[in-house]
Design a protein around this motif. Structure first.
Motif, short mmCIF file in Angstrom:
data_model
loop_
_atom_site.label_atom_id
_atom_site.label_comp_id
_atom_site.label_asym_id
_atom_site.label_seq_id
_atom_site.Cartn_x
_atom_site.Cartn_y
_atom_site.Cartn_z
N THR A 17 0.83 -1.20 0.00
CA THR A 17 0.00 0.00 0.00
C THR A 17 0.86 1.25 0.00
N VAL A 18 0.20 2.38 -0.25
CA VAL A 18 0.81 3.69 -0.05
C VAL A 18 -0.13 4.48 0.83
N ALA A 19 0.42 5.12 1.86
CA ALA A 19 -0.38 5.90 2.80
C ALA A 19 -0.21 7.39 2.52
N ARG A 20 -1.30 8.14 2.69
CA ARG A 20 -1.25 9.61 2.62
C ARG A 20 -1.28 10.13 4.04
N LEU A 21 -0.33 11.00 4.37
CA LEU A 21 -0.24 11.55 5.71
C LEU A 21 -0.34 13.06 5.66
N ASP A 22 -0.94 13.63 6.71
CA ASP A 22 -1.00 15.08 6.84
C ASP A 22 0.42 15.63 7.03
N PRO A 23 0.82 16.67 6.27
CA PRO A 23 2.20 17.16 6.34
C PRO A 23 2.60 17.71 7.70
N THR A 24 1.62 18.16 8.51
CA THR A 24 1.93 18.74 9.81
C THR A 24 1.84 17.73 10.93
N THR A 25 0.73 17.00 10.98
CA THR A 25 0.50 16.07 12.10
C THR A 25 1.00 14.67 11.81
N LEU A 26 1.22 14.36 10.54
CA LEU A 26 1.59 13.00 10.09
C LEU A 26 0.49 11.98 10.38
N ALA A 27 -0.73 12.46 10.57
CA ALA A 27 -1.88 11.56 10.75
C ALA A 27 -2.33 11.05 9.38
N LEU A 28 -2.89 9.86 9.36
CA LEU A 28 -3.33 9.22 8.12
C LEU A 28 -4.50 9.99 7.51
N ILE A 29 -4.45 10.20 6.19
CA ILE A 29 -5.55 10.79 5.44
C ILE A 29 -6.25 9.67 4.69
N GLY A 30 -7.47 9.34 5.08
CA GLY A 30 -8.18 8.25 4.44
C GLY A 30 -7.54 6.91 4.74
N GLU A 31 -7.88 5.91 3.94
CA GLU A 31 -7.33 4.57 4.12
C GLU A 31 -6.10 4.38 3.23
#
Length: 268
Positions: free
Chosen positions: A79-93
Motif C-alpha cells: 500500500t501507499v499511505a497519505r499523511l497530513d504534512p503537519t500532524t503526520l496523521a493518516l488521510i483516508g485509508e
C-alpha cells in the motif's frame, strides 16, 4: 545529518530519528524520514527538532511530498499511505498498489508508485486517492522512479536476476510504456534515479558480478536531455549507493556501505 552544500561539511550534530532510516524527502519547509522501525518523522530544518508521527507504516520504503500530503509506501502491506504534512496523521485509508511497493514520486495531480515484486507502476489521483492506472513496466521488477519535466521515468528489468536494467518512460495518458528504453550497462540492485541539471542520473551499485564475479566500482551514470543513450562518462562514488538527489547545483549520492555522501558537479 545536515551538510553545507557550499563546503560539503557536516553541520551540527546528527538529528535523532527512528532506527534504520530508509527514505528521506524534503518539502513544504520540513524534512520527512521513514524508518525501518515503521516510524515516520518530521524534522524542522531550522531548529533540528524531530517529531515522530502517530502512524505505523509497515516496512516503509519510499517517501514523497506533494499535493497536500506525504506519501509513504509500505513494502510489506502493498500500500501507499497519505499523511497530513503537519500532524503526520493518516488521510483516508491506505491505497492498495502493486506487490512490494518501493519508490514513489508526485507531480501533476498524480502519485506514481513502483512495485518491485510485480514490476508495475501505479498511478493515483492525488485528489481522490483512487488508482487510475496500472502499468506493467518490468517483467521482473520496477525499482526506481523520477519525474523529469512532464515525463515519468522508471528503472525496470525483464531479466530474473536483474542483470539487465533499462530506463523507460511511462505514457501517462495511455498507461503504458512508451518508446524504447535506455540500457544501463552494469546496473544492479539497488538502483536509484534522480532528474535535474539537464540530465537523468542513475546509480550503478557495482560489486561482484557473474560470471567472473570481478569487483566493479560503484558509479553514477547519466542520460543527458535529448539523448537516447547514456553518456560515456562514469563518476565513481562510495560503495552500495542507495540514494541520489539533485539540488544546490550538485548531484548528491548517499552510499550505505561506506556511510558517505558524494557531491558531483553535473557540469564538470
Amino acid at each position: 545529518t545536515r551538510i553545507d552544500p557550499r563546503t560539503g561539511t557536516v553541520q551540527r550534530d546528527p538529528i535523532g530519528v527512528g532506527s534504520g532510516p530508509a527514505a528521506i524527502e524534503v518539502g513544504g519547509g520540513s524534512v520527512y524520514v521513514a524508518c525501518g522501525d515503521d516510524s515516520i518523522w518530521r524534522i524542522d530544518p531550522a531548529t533540528g527538532s524531530a517529531i515522530r508521527g502517530p502512524e505505523t507504516i509497515g516496512d516503509p520504503a519510499g517517501v514523497a511530498v506533494g499535493d497536500g500530503a506525504i506519501w509513504v509506501t509500505s513494502a510489506s502491506d502493498g500500500t501507499v499511505a497519505r499523511l497530513d504534512p503537519t500532524t503526520l496523521a493518516l488521510i483516508g485509508e491506505p491505497i492498495e498498489v502493486g506487490a512490494q511497493p518501493g519508490d514513489v514520486v508526485v507531480g501533476d495531480d498524480r502519485a506514481w508508485v513502483a512495485s518491485v515484486r510485480d514490476g508495475t507502476v501505479t498511478g493515483i489521483d492525488t485528489s481522490s486517492g483512487e488508482v487510475v492506472s496500472t502499468v506493467d513496466a518490468g517483467e521482473f521488477g520496477a525499482y526506481a522512479l523520477a519525474l523529469h519535466g512532464d515525463d515519468v521515468l522508471a528503472a525496470r528489468t525483464n531479466e530474473r536476476l536483474a542483470r539487465e536494467v533499462e530506463i523507460v518512460g511511462v505514457d501517462q495518458g495511455k498507461a503504458e510504456i512508451e518508446g524504447d528504453g535506455t540500457d544501463v550497462p552494469g546496473a544492479a540492485i539497488p538502483i536509484r534515479l534522480a532528474a535535474g541539471e539537464g540530465a537523468v542520473w542513475v546509480t550503478i551499485a557495482g560489486g561482484a558480478a557473474p560470471p567472473t564475479f570481478e569487483q566493479r566500482p560503484a558509479q553514477v551514470a547519466y542520460l543527458a536531455d535529448g539523448e537516447s543513450d547514456l553518456a560515456p562518462r562514469r563518476i565513481e562514488v562510495g560503495r552500495r549507493p542507495t540514494g541520489i538527489a539533485v539540488g544546490y547545483g550538485r548531484v548528491w549520492v548517499a552510499s550505505a556501505e561506506q556511510g558517505t555522501v558524494t557531491p558531483i558537479d553535473p557540469h564538470g
